[in-house]
Design an enzyme around this catalytic site. Structure first.
Site, short mmCIF file in Angstrom:
data_model
loop_
_atom_site.label_atom_id
_atom_site.label_comp_id
_atom_site.label_asym_id
_atom_site.label_seq_id
_atom_site.Cartn_x
_atom_site.Cartn_y
_atom_site.Cartn_z
N GLY A 87 5.36 -0.27 -8.07
CA GLY A 87 4.33 -0.65 -9.02
C GLY A 87 3.12 0.26 -9.07
O GLY A 87 2.12 -0.09 -9.69
N CYS A 88 3.18 1.41 -8.43
CA CYS A 88 2.06 2.36 -8.49
C CYS A 88 2.37 3.40 -9.55
O CYS A 88 3.52 3.79 -9.72
CB CYS A 88 1.87 3.05 -7.13
SG CYS A 88 1.35 1.94 -5.83
#
Length: 142
Positions: A53-54
């Protein structure tokens, strides 16, 4: 002779300095902080250590010290993101697993107001970094 990373500042000292900086200097401070991370061997940069999710690639790998405390190795392919993970680690580095689980990392980072300082794609992965660190500590606190 290898380059040793610069000494990591204390979170409170960093916060005092950060408050007086303009946006550009805050970026520079975070980038400089990222440079203080110890080098993470490429062999540890795997799918298993990748934070989901980065917007940039971020890897976090826990090691257990002789005294049972957790020491995290981390890296990112983006300088500002590397600074953010370095800032997160300042709140928990070399802590006992139960202590890390109990640490309010979000509250420790609140004075840095990262959501307003950085673009949303830079900050979207922070909760995932924190969750990974907490889950890791919880496993060792077991």
């Amino acid at each position: 002779m290898t380059d040793m990373p610069a000494a990591r500042p204390a979170l409170a000292d960093l916060q005092d300095e950060y408050e007086f900086l303009d946006a550009d200097d805050r970026y520079r401070l975070l980038i400089d902080l990222g440079r203080t991370l110890e080098p993470m061997p490429d062999a540890l940069k795997t799918d298993a250590t990748l934070v989901r999710g980065c917007s940039a690639a971020v890897w976090v790998y826990p090691t257990v010290l002789e005294n049972g405390r957790l020491h995290f190795l981390a890296d990112s392919n983006a300088a500002i993101t590397k600074g953010i993970i370095a800032l997160v680690l300042l709140t928990v580095q070399d802590g006992a697993p139960a202590q890390i689980v109990a640490t309010d990392i979000e509250a420790a980072l609140a004075p840095f107001d990262l959501r307003n300082q950085l673009s949303s794609n830079r900050t979207q992965g922070i909760p995932n970094m924190i969750a990974l660190i907490r889950e890791t500590a919880a496993r060792y606190a077991g």
